[in-house]
Scaffold this motif. Structure first.
Motif, PDB file in Angstrom:
ATOM      1  N   VAL A  26       0.859  -1.184   0.000  1.00 53.20           N
ATOM      2  CA  VAL A  26       0.000   0.000   0.000  1.00 53.20           C
ATOM      3  C   VAL A  26       0.898   1.238   0.000  1.00 53.20           C
ATOM      4  N   PHE A  27       0.660   2.132  -0.970  1.00 58.42           N
ATOM      5  CA  PHE A  27       1.413   3.373  -1.085  1.00 58.42           C
ATOM      6  C   PHE A  27       0.444   4.551  -1.138  1.00 58.42           C
ATOM      7  N   ARG A  28       0.919   5.727  -0.697  1.00 60.55           N
ATOM      8  CA  ARG A  28       0.078   6.923  -0.684  1.00 60.55           C
ATOM      9  C   ARG A  28       0.826   8.085  -1.322  1.00 60.55           C
ATOM     10  N   TRP A  29       0.095   8.841  -2.156  1.00 64.03           N
ATOM     11  CA  TRP A  29       0.596  10.078  -2.749  1.00 64.03           C
ATOM     12  C   TRP A  29      -0.312  11.207  -2.284  1.00 64.03           C
ATOM     13  N   THR A  30       0.285  12.296  -1.762  1.00 61.78           N
ATOM     14  CA  THR A  30      -0.453  13.425  -1.219  1.00 61.78           C
ATOM     15  C   THR A  30      -0.094  14.687  -1.995  1.00 61.78           C
ATOM     16  N   ASP A  31      -1.080  15.561  -2.209  1.00 60.97           N
ATOM     17  CA  ASP A  31      -0.797  16.830  -2.898  1.00 60.97           C
ATOM     18  C   ASP A  31      -0.769  17.977  -1.885  1.00 60.97           C
ATOM     19  N   SER A  53      -5.087  16.395   0.062  1.00 59.66           N
ATOM     20  CA  SER A  53      -5.840  15.295  -0.544  1.00 59.66           C
ATOM     21  C   SER A  53      -4.834  14.196  -0.842  1.00 59.66           C
ATOM     22  N   HIS A  54      -5.248  12.964  -0.735  1.00 61.40           N
ATOM     23  CA  HIS A  54      -4.309  11.895  -1.029  1.00 61.40           C
ATOM     24  C   HIS A  54      -5.000  10.723  -1.716  1.00 61.40           C
ATOM     25  N   VAL A  55      -4.194   9.986  -2.463  1.00 59.33           N
ATOM     26  CA  VAL A  55      -4.643   8.772  -3.135  1.00 59.33           C
ATOM     27  C   VAL A  55      -3.876   7.616  -2.511  1.00 59.33           C
ATOM     28  N   THR A  56      -4.603   6.626  -2.037  1.00 60.95           N
ATOM     29  CA  THR A  56      -4.000   5.432  -1.466  1.00 60.95           C
ATOM     30  C   THR A  56      -4.183   4.293  -2.461  1.00 60.95           C
ATOM     31  N   CYS A  57      -3.062   3.697  -2.870  1.00 61.78           N
ATOM     32  CA  CYS A  57      -3.081   2.636  -3.882  1.00 61.78           C
ATOM     33  C   CYS A  57      -2.641   1.319  -3.269  1.00 61.78           C
ATOM     34  N   THR A  58      -3.362   0.274  -3.585  1.00 58.22           N
ATOM     35  CA  THR A  58      -3.042  -1.068  -3.119  1.00 58.22           C
ATOM     36  C   THR A  58      -2.558  -1.883  -4.306  1.00 58.22           C
ATOM     37  N   PHE A  59      -1.339  -2.428  -4.201  1.00 61.65           N
ATOM     38  CA  PHE A  59      -0.737  -3.222  -5.264  1.00 61.65           C
ATOM     39  C   PHE A  59      -0.610  -4.666  -4.802  1.00 61.65           C
ATOM     40  N   VAL A  60      -1.088  -5.589  -5.621  1.00 54.63           N
ATOM     41  CA  VAL A  60      -0.959  -7.013  -5.349  1.00 54.63           C
ATOM     42  C   VAL A  60      -0.114  -7.598  -6.472  1.00 54.63           C
ATOM     43  N   GLY A  61       1.049  -8.113  -6.120  1.00 55.00           N
ATOM     44  CA  GLY A  61       1.949  -8.665  -7.124  1.00 55.00           C
ATOM     45  C   GLY A  61       2.476  -7.607  -8.093  1.00 55.00           C
ATOM     46  N   GLY A  62       2.596  -6.376  -7.625  1.00 54.58           N
ATOM     47  CA  GLY A  62       3.109  -5.306  -8.468  1.00 54.58           C
ATOM     48  C   GLY A  62       2.079  -4.639  -9.359  1.00 54.58           C
TER      49      GLY A  62
END
Length: 137
Positions: free
Chosen positions: A100-105, A109-118
């Motif tokens: 799980v990674f997060r990008w904030t502006d 506001s932020h977007v949280t992304c969940t990656f499974v197997g890349g």
């Protein structure tokens, strides 16, 4: 199971074997040259994306709303890093799936992304409530 990890090397070996059968060692040299060029192109793209990401703060993106609009399930982590031009701030433990990674502006506001197997499995946008403005009708 990720079939690309198996299919691509097998396809390379089959291409070399067919080239040897059809054209001899000259065919092997031609196919091997093509495979090395393909690997160098991917390596160069990865280094370019990481070089651009090294110049920005970890977890920062210009606009979280625009990033959320551009994201699609199934894209890989390198593609998301190329879009944001920054590494995501890790929200999960190291080497644990899902990642799980997060990008904030700048507006928090932020977007949280969940990656499974890349690959991107899920993404979620969070926007803080704006104080002082009446709700839209």
């Amino acid at each position: 199971m990720n079939f690309q990890k198996i299919f691509i090397p097998v396809a390379g070996v089959v291409a070399v074997a067919l080239a040897y059968r059809q054209y001899g060692w000259l065919g092997v040299v031609a196919v091997a040259t093509g495979l090395v060029m393909w690997m160098l192109l991917h390596f160069t793209r990865m280094m370019t994306v990481l070089r651009r990401a090294a110049d920005r703060p970890i977890g920062y993106v210009g606009s979280a709303v625009m990033l959320n609009a551009k994201l699609k399930p199934g894209v890989n982590l390198m593609h998301v890093i190329a879009m944001t031009r920054a590494l995501g701030k890790p929200q999960s433990e190291k080497d644990v799936q899902p990642e799980v990674f997060r990008w904030t502006d700048g507006t928090q506001s932020h977007v949280t992304c969940t990656f499974v197997g890349g690959k991107l499995a899920h993404h979620e946008l969070f926007r803080p409530a704006e104080n002082g403005l009446p709700p839209a009708p």
